[in-house]
Design an enzyme around this catalytic site. Structure first.
Site, PDB file in Angstrom:
ATOM      1  N   HIS A  97       0.826  -1.223   0.000  1.00 57.34           N
ATOM      2  CA  HIS A  97       0.000   0.000   0.000  1.00 57.34           C
ATOM      3  C   HIS A  97       0.852   1.262   0.000  1.00 57.34           C
ATOM      4  O   HIS A  97       0.415   2.308   0.482  1.00 57.34           O
ATOM      5  CB  HIS A  97      -0.956   0.025   1.193  1.00 57.34           C
ATOM      6  CG  HIS A  97      -1.721  -1.251   1.378  1.00 57.34           C
ATOM      7  ND1 HIS A  97      -2.911  -1.514   0.751  1.00 57.34           N
ATOM      8  CD2 HIS A  97      -1.418  -2.373   2.084  1.00 57.34           C
ATOM      9  CE1 HIS A  97      -3.339  -2.724   1.083  1.00 57.34           C
ATOM     10  NE2 HIS A  97      -2.445  -3.282   1.883  1.00 57.34           N
ATOM     11  N   SER A 114      14.528  21.729 -15.432  1.00 60.20           N
ATOM     12  CA  SER A 114      13.336  22.527 -15.675  1.00 60.20           C
ATOM     13  C   SER A 114      13.735  23.806 -16.402  1.00 60.20           C
ATOM     14  O   SER A 114      14.836  24.329 -16.214  1.00 60.20           O
ATOM     15  CB  SER A 114      12.684  22.858 -14.331  1.00 60.20           C
ATOM     16  OG  SER A 114      11.866  24.003 -14.455  1.00 60.20           O
TER      17      SER A 114
END
Ligand code: ARG
Length: 496
Positions: free
Chosen positions: A158, A279
């Site tokens: 999970h 970026s």
């Protein structure tokens, strides 16, 4: 091209409008099958001569022209000027040797069996290539596993910290998935490697073709049983794209993990600069865009699979032009899968693994809780469910419980102290040690070092037998092609 020169339409139809021409073109996939088409032309011609359907002299002229076309390459064949690559090659051939010889090549054949044979040949090449790519990736992951049998890390369920394991064990999980992916490709081979040639339009032909012979010359296992099936079947494409989609999903899951692992939250790995970008606005960024694209393209391959299924599903037998639309989906699925496998191999080979961070986080989130519960069971004889309840109470605390903490939890739970029932501080300390947790899990498939080493040895064996398996498939094809070349040379007089 004048209407007269159009060997396909001239007897029947006027010229197509340009937009119609573009719309019906199968250019992209045709470039892909160009080498296969020349092989098919060659094998068919050799067989026609052997059967006495065309003369040896005509066959020799055709074979020489085919060799010249091959030498000039795909760019010298103006595919867009024709309906497809088959017509482009045949037209070029006829231009070179005249219609009296060149016009005989297509005897007893249709583009329907021709294209089906070409796609299978091209798919076979891609399969071999993809097998080689997958072998590389498996080897790369296996290398990491070998170097990290002692690298403790948290395992997740999970996406929550669950139990300690090792990086070796984690990498071997991916290796196992890729092993099955490889096996699925080997399995796919038998569905691909049967020969439609000789099916002609669908009802075979009255010429006495030797289908066994052309199948053998082209490296196929055998001719397809039914000529209608020969031209109509595309289940091999549905099969291949499905198998490719599964590989893509496996890659995507690995890519997704590495994207997570390279975040500052995880900090388990750092990708090499080659496999990262930055970026345009944030100068500090190092983005795992290569892996993101591996993950993203799996969606595209699933799309190609879905497209192939959707196109084929409503088609009456035998050939319909819709089938032309299936082929590029196979081609693109192969291209994406192969490049993704190679990119992934490069990314994992060059990434930096941050062992200390993996170790440091291996106990975060009380990952040793299961082992503490198991230890209580072994030391006290309490049922596992009771021990689970006691440790569950401890999970509300720091994640590093003392023997007193365990006692007070057990007092709350069952009114007794576990220390009075056999749990010692030493046993508890061992249960809290992530490395000891791993060592205890020594059954088949577990992360304990001895078991992982055994698995690595087995994987290395498997890898070398898979390498041999792949190369024997490749050799079978090479041998067939050498036989085809020899038969062609026998006719052209290159060989007496
Ligand atoms: N370009 C076609 C394809 O890819 C070849 C077969 C064309 N056959 C025909 N009857 N129009 O399927």
């Amino acid at each position: 091209m004048s209407e007269k020169e159009d060997i396909l339409r001239r007897g029947r139809l006027a010229a197509k409008a340009e937009e119609v021409n573009v719309f019906t073109s199968s250019l992209q996939a045709d470039r892909w099958i160009f080498p296969a088409d020349l092989l098919v032309d060659r094998a068919h011609t050799v067989m026609l001569a052997k059967q006495g359907i065309i003369s040896k002299t005509d066959a020799a002229a055709i074979l020489k022209a085919l060799a010249a076309i091959e030498k000039e390459g795909v760019d010298a064949v103006n595919i867009p000027a024709f309906e497809d690559v088959h017509m482009a090659i045949e037209s070029k051939l006829i231009k070179a040797v005249g219609e009296n010889a060149g016009g005989r090549m297509h005897s007893g054949r249709s583009r329907n069996d021709e294209v089906a044979t070409c796609i299978r040949i091209a798919a076979r090449e891609e399969l071999l290539g993809l097998m080689a790519d997958l072998l590389e990736l498996r080897a790369a992951l296996l290398d990491i596993a070998m170097g990290h049998t002692d690298t403790i890390m948290p395992g997740f369920t999970h996406l929550q910290h669950a139990q300690p394991t090792t990086l070796a064990h984690h990498m071997l999980a991916h290796v196992s998935a890729l092993d099955r992916d490889f096996e699925r490709l080997i399995d796919a081979w038998k569905f691909v490697n049967i020969c439609p040639l000789g099916s002609a339009a669908f009802a075979s032909t009255g010429y006495p073709l030797d289908r066994e012979y052309t199948a053998q010359l082209l490296g196929f296992d055998r001719p397809m049983d039914n000529s209608m099936d020969g031209v109509a079947a595309r289940d091999f494409i549905l099969d291949l794209t499905s198998r490719l989609a599964i590989i893509e999903v496996d890659l995507s899951r690995l890519a997704d993990e590495l994207v997570l692992w390279s975040t500052s939250e995880f900090g388990f790995v750092e990708l090499s600069d080659t496999y990262a970008s930055t970026s345009s606005i944030m100068p500090q960024k190092k983005n795992p865009d290569v892996l993101e694209l591996v993950r993203g393209r799996s969606g595209t391959v699933i799309g190609h699979m879905a497209a192939a299924f959707t196109i084929v599903k409503g088609l009456p037998y035998s050939y319909n032009s819709d089938l032309q639309e299936v082929t590029p989906n196979l081609l693109r699925a192969f291209e994406i899968t192969r490049s993704s496998v190679r990119i992934m191999a490069g990314a994992v080979q060059t990434m930096t693994i941050k062992k200390d961070e993996l170790a440091r986080k291996s106990t975060t989130g009380f990952t040793t809780a299961t082992e503490i519960a198991d230890t209580i069971v072994r030391a006290t004889g309490l049922p596992f469910r009771t021990a689970h309840g006691i440790v569950g109470r401890l999970a509300r605390g720091s994640g590093d419980p003392s023997l007193q903490d365990v006692d007070s939890a057990s007092m709350e739970m069952i009114g007794k102290k576990v220390s009075a029932m056999g749990l010692t501080a030493k046993l508890l300390a061992e249960a809290k040690d992530p490395a000891a947790n791993v060592e205890r899990r020594s059954i088949t498939g577990g992360p304990a070092k001895a078991m992982v080493r055994k698995k690595i040895a087995a994987e290395r064996k498997r890898l070398s037998s898979d390498i041999a398996l792949k190369s024997s498939l490749g050799k079978g094809i090479d041998t067939a092609y050498a036989g085809l070349q020899k038969a062609a040379d026998g006719l052209t007089g290159k060989r007496k």
